[in-house]
Write a protein that holds these residues in place. Structure first.
Motif, PDB file in Angstrom:
ATOM      1  N   ALA A 295      -0.674  -1.161  -0.315  1.00  0.00           N
ATOM      2  CA  ALA A 295      -0.689  -1.390  -1.764  1.00  0.00           C
ATOM      3  C   ALA A 295       0.150  -0.398  -2.548  1.00  0.00           C
ATOM      4  N   GLY A 296       0.540   0.723  -1.947  1.00  0.00           N
ATOM      5  CA  GLY A 296       1.340   1.717  -2.652  1.00  0.00           C
ATOM      6  C   GLY A 296       0.532   2.928  -3.065  1.00  0.00           C
ATOM      7  N   ASN A 297       1.237   4.051  -3.269  1.00  0.00           N
ATOM      8  CA  ASN A 297       0.580   5.345  -3.451  1.00  0.00           C
ATOM      9  C   ASN A 297       0.875   6.038  -4.768  1.00  0.00           C
ATOM     10  N   GLN A 298       1.337   5.316  -5.759  1.00  0.00           N
ATOM     11  CA  GLN A 298       1.729   5.974  -7.002  1.00  0.00           C
ATOM     12  C   GLN A 298       0.645   5.953  -8.076  1.00  0.00           C
ATOM     13  N   SER A 299      -0.553   5.545  -7.739  1.00  0.00           N
ATOM     14  CA  SER A 299      -1.675   5.502  -8.682  1.00  0.00           C
ATOM     15  C   SER A 299      -1.280   4.735  -9.947  1.00  0.00           C
ATOM     16  N   THR A 300      -0.712   3.542  -9.722  1.00  0.00           N
ATOM     17  CA  THR A 300      -0.219   2.734 -10.820  1.00  0.00           C
ATOM     18  C   THR A 300      -0.694   1.292 -10.666  1.00  0.00           C
ATOM     19  N   THR A 301      -0.627   0.536 -11.753  1.00  0.00           N
ATOM     20  CA  THR A 301      -0.918  -0.892 -11.686  1.00  0.00           C
ATOM     21  C   THR A 301       0.362  -1.714 -11.561  1.00  0.00           C
ATOM     22  N   ALA A 302       1.506  -1.044 -11.494  1.00  0.00           N
ATOM     23  CA  ALA A 302       2.768  -1.762 -11.318  1.00  0.00           C
ATOM     24  C   ALA A 302       2.760  -2.482  -9.970  1.00  0.00           C
ATOM     25  N   PRO A 303       3.154  -3.745  -9.915  1.00  0.00           N
ATOM     26  CA  PRO A 303       3.143  -4.480  -8.641  1.00  0.00           C
ATOM     27  C   PRO A 303       4.089  -3.843  -7.624  1.00  0.00           C
ATOM     28  N   ARG A 319      -3.162 -21.916   4.851  1.00  0.00           N
ATOM     29  CA  ARG A 319      -2.443 -20.851   5.548  1.00  0.00           C
ATOM     30  C   ARG A 319      -3.326 -19.610   5.601  1.00  0.00           C
ATOM     31  N   VAL A 320      -2.965 -18.687   6.459  1.00  0.00           N
ATOM     32  CA  VAL A 320      -3.652 -17.398   6.501  1.00  0.00           C
ATOM     33  C   VAL A 320      -3.146 -16.573   5.319  1.00  0.00           C
ATOM     34  N   PRO A 321      -4.021 -16.120   4.418  1.00  0.00           N
ATOM     35  CA  PRO A 321      -3.542 -15.433   3.215  1.00  0.00           C
ATOM     36  C   PRO A 321      -3.004 -14.036   3.509  1.00  0.00           C
ATOM     37  N   LEU A 322      -1.968 -13.664   2.774  1.00  0.00           N
ATOM     38  CA  LEU A 322      -1.461 -12.303   2.791  1.00  0.00           C
ATOM     39  C   LEU A 322      -2.502 -11.386   2.159  1.00  0.00           C
ATOM     40  N   VAL A 323      -2.679 -10.182   2.720  1.00  0.00           N
ATOM     41  CA  VAL A 323      -3.688  -9.248   2.227  1.00  0.00           C
ATOM     42  C   VAL A 323      -3.023  -7.924   1.855  1.00  0.00           C
ATOM     43  N   ALA A 324      -3.235  -7.486   0.598  1.00  0.00           N
ATOM     44  CA  ALA A 324      -2.796  -6.171   0.149  1.00  0.00           C
ATOM     45  C   ALA A 324      -3.954  -5.194   0.309  1.00  0.00           C
ATOM     46  N   VAL A 325      -3.672  -4.017   0.870  1.00  0.00           N
ATOM     47  CA  VAL A 325      -4.741  -3.080   1.235  1.00  0.00           C
ATOM     48  C   VAL A 325      -4.569  -1.754   0.510  1.00  0.00           C
ATOM     49  N   GLY A 326      -5.605  -1.345  -0.234  1.00  0.00           N
ATOM     50  CA  GLY A 326      -5.647  -0.035  -0.865  1.00  0.00           C
ATOM     51  C   GLY A 326      -6.368   0.962   0.023  1.00  0.00           C
ATOM     52  N   THR A 337      -7.363   8.611  -5.094  1.00  0.00           N
ATOM     53  CA  THR A 337      -6.696   8.695  -6.390  1.00  0.00           C
ATOM     54  C   THR A 337      -5.288   8.129  -6.348  1.00  0.00           C
ATOM     55  N   PHE A 338      -4.563   8.341  -5.246  1.00  0.00           N
ATOM     56  CA  PHE A 338      -3.181   7.897  -5.172  1.00  0.00           C
ATOM     57  C   PHE A 338      -3.041   6.390  -5.035  1.00  0.00           C
ATOM     58  N   SER A 339      -4.074   5.680  -4.617  1.00  0.00           N
ATOM     59  CA  SER A 339      -3.979   4.264  -4.280  1.00  0.00           C
ATOM     60  C   SER A 339      -3.706   3.407  -5.510  1.00  0.00           C
ATOM     61  N   ASN A 340      -2.701   2.540  -5.436  1.00  0.00           N
ATOM     62  CA  ASN A 340      -2.385   1.643  -6.550  1.00  0.00           C
ATOM     63  C   ASN A 340      -3.537   0.684  -6.832  1.00  0.00           C
ATOM     64  N   ALA A 341      -3.527   0.098  -8.023  1.00  0.00           N
ATOM     65  CA  ALA A 341      -4.584  -0.833  -8.426  1.00  0.00           C
ATOM     66  C   ALA A 341      -3.958  -2.102  -8.986  1.00  0.00           C
TER      67      ALA A 341
END
Length: 442
Positions: A295-303, A319-326, A337-341
């Protein structure tokens, strides 16, 4: 492309269009359609005059947009980077102590050796595969990342070369652009992402010891992957999988794709953003492959793409859904804290202060803070860039993603691998992944 050549006359460049590279023709029409839809063609803008300033591709792209070319027709060739939480030691060591107490400092603290940054540790536990229970099947997990290094855990169940359609995939094959200037330094310091792919493979091994791990090297240890290379490698990989499913060739099917790299798009609000990349990942799901992305590590809501292509609230679409993981902290109850949202994040898994394997060949030039010989013994403080012991602590959504990938693989291993048509693969993958997503919502 006549339009691009015309724009080149104005900007002072000549477009150089790449040809070929797809390898042997797919054996099925389904696989052929995948290549037709998602195979990218690189266009290099070659300066007409060496004295001309470097070309800014953005205004060139906007001119093409004005001429009616959409996202699925032409786009920038992005650079993807891994997603651990990393910071160089000289930077954090120069920080005043009080900075680690604020909200931003709390995020930075994950980068410090001893609090979540890449740090050598000692592990007594044996290779999980030595005591693994017998499984109904051995799932195949693909790790597109840096090269896999040398480690005692790597045996016949780990491979670092993937060939599809007669083409070796990744940076060591013909799909990669010619290498640029040498990136290695003579300082002796370890590259920023050295050991990244190995660390990820070790996490998959811990979560599912029965799994076969395929390392797909898409970047050097500097952590920069060219989007066109990523797309081409993944396109040929899914073609190989489709052909294998249709022929009943169990040796070339894959079960899970674990992505720990990505980028922030220049126009994320566009619904058609990166139609090629998103569509290619959907193609994996259409053929029963579970795809997880950091999911990214910039502690942001930016996609952060490709994770932001996920839509955990969508109903089943066959289909098998793509999964984003924090990422979660070690207590398992709080998000790091670093995990994107964002609403595109479907799962959270452990991603801070994780322990995994590192190449035993990694040993940088930094020396212990103190060392001396006493009564015949060499005594020293911990050498913070010596990973010859083979284990480390690291933090990032780069690592929560493979934890989820290993969890999915472990669930797959409890039953025999599907056989026959693609629907059996889709049903198995969708059942497992949607079950995890529902569990997260509870």
């Amino acid at each position: 492309m006549a339009e691009l050549a015309q724009i080149g006359q104005e900007f002072g460049f000549t477009p150089q269009i790449e040809q070929g590279g797809k390898g042997e023709p797919p054996s099925s029409g389904d696989a052929g359609q995948i290549l037709e839809r998602f195979w990218p063609t690189r266009v290099i803008l070659v300066l007409n005059d060496s004295a001309t300033p470097p070309i800014d591709a953005w205004p060139v792209l906007q001119r093409l947009r004005q001429k009616g070319f959409g996202e699925s027709d032409v786009a920038l060739n992005h650079l993807l980077t891994p997603e651990p939480y990393w910071m160089s030691m000289p930077y954090w060591m120069s920080m005043p102590y009080w900075m680690s107490m604020g909200s931003e400092g709390a995020t930075m603290s994950y980068a410090q050796p001893g609090t979540g940054g890449r740090t050598p540790v000692a592990v007594v536990a044996a290779d999980p595969a030595l005591n693994a229970r017998p499984a109904a099947s051995a799932p195949v997990v693909v790790v597109p990342d840096t090269r896999l290094g040398t480690h005692p855990w790597f045996n016949a169940n780990v491979e670092d070369q993937i060939v599809a359609s007669g083409v070796r995939l990744g940076i060591d094959g013909p799909l990669a652009v010619p290498p640029g200037p040498p990136s290695a330094t003579i300082s002796g310091s370890l590259p920023q992402y050295a050991g990244h792919g190995t660390f990820i493979a070790g996490l998959v091994r811990q979560a599912c010891p029965q799994a076969k791990i395929l390392g797909l090297p898409l970047m050097e240890d500097d952590g920069i992957a060219e989007e066109a290379l990523v797309l081409k490698s993944l396109a040929l990989l899914v073609v190989r999988h489709i052909d294998a499913v249709q022929r009943g060739n169990a040796s070339e099917v894959i079960d899970v794709l674990s992505l720990s790299l990505g980028y922030y798009h220049e126009s994320p609000a566009d619904a058609a953003t990166d139609a090629v990349f998103g569509g290619l990942l959907e193609a994996f799901g259409d053929w029963g492959v579970a795809v997880v992305a950091a999911a990214g590590n910039q502690s942001t809501t930016a996609p952060f793409f490709p994770a932001a292509f996920a839509n955990p609230s969508a109903s089943s679409t066959g289909r098998v859904p793509l999964v984003a993981v924090g990422a979660l902290n070690p207590n398992g109850g709080t998000v790091a804290t670093f995990s994107n949202a964002g609403p595109w994040i479907g799962l959270h898994r452990l991603g801070a202060n994780l322990v995994s394997i590192m190449p035993v060949t990694l040993d940088g030039a930094t020396q212990p803070a103190s060392s001396h010989t006493r009564q015949g013994y060499e005594r020293a403080t911990i050498d913070l860039d010596d990973f010859s012991g083979g284990f480390a602590i690291w933090s990032g959504t780069s690592f929560s993603a493979p934890v989820a990938a290993g969890e999915i693989a472990a669930l797959f291993s409890q039953s025999k691998a599907p056989s026959g048509n693609s629907q059996a693969w889709i049903d198995r993958g969708a059942k497992v992944v949607q079950g995890l997503l529902r569990g997260e919502k509870r």
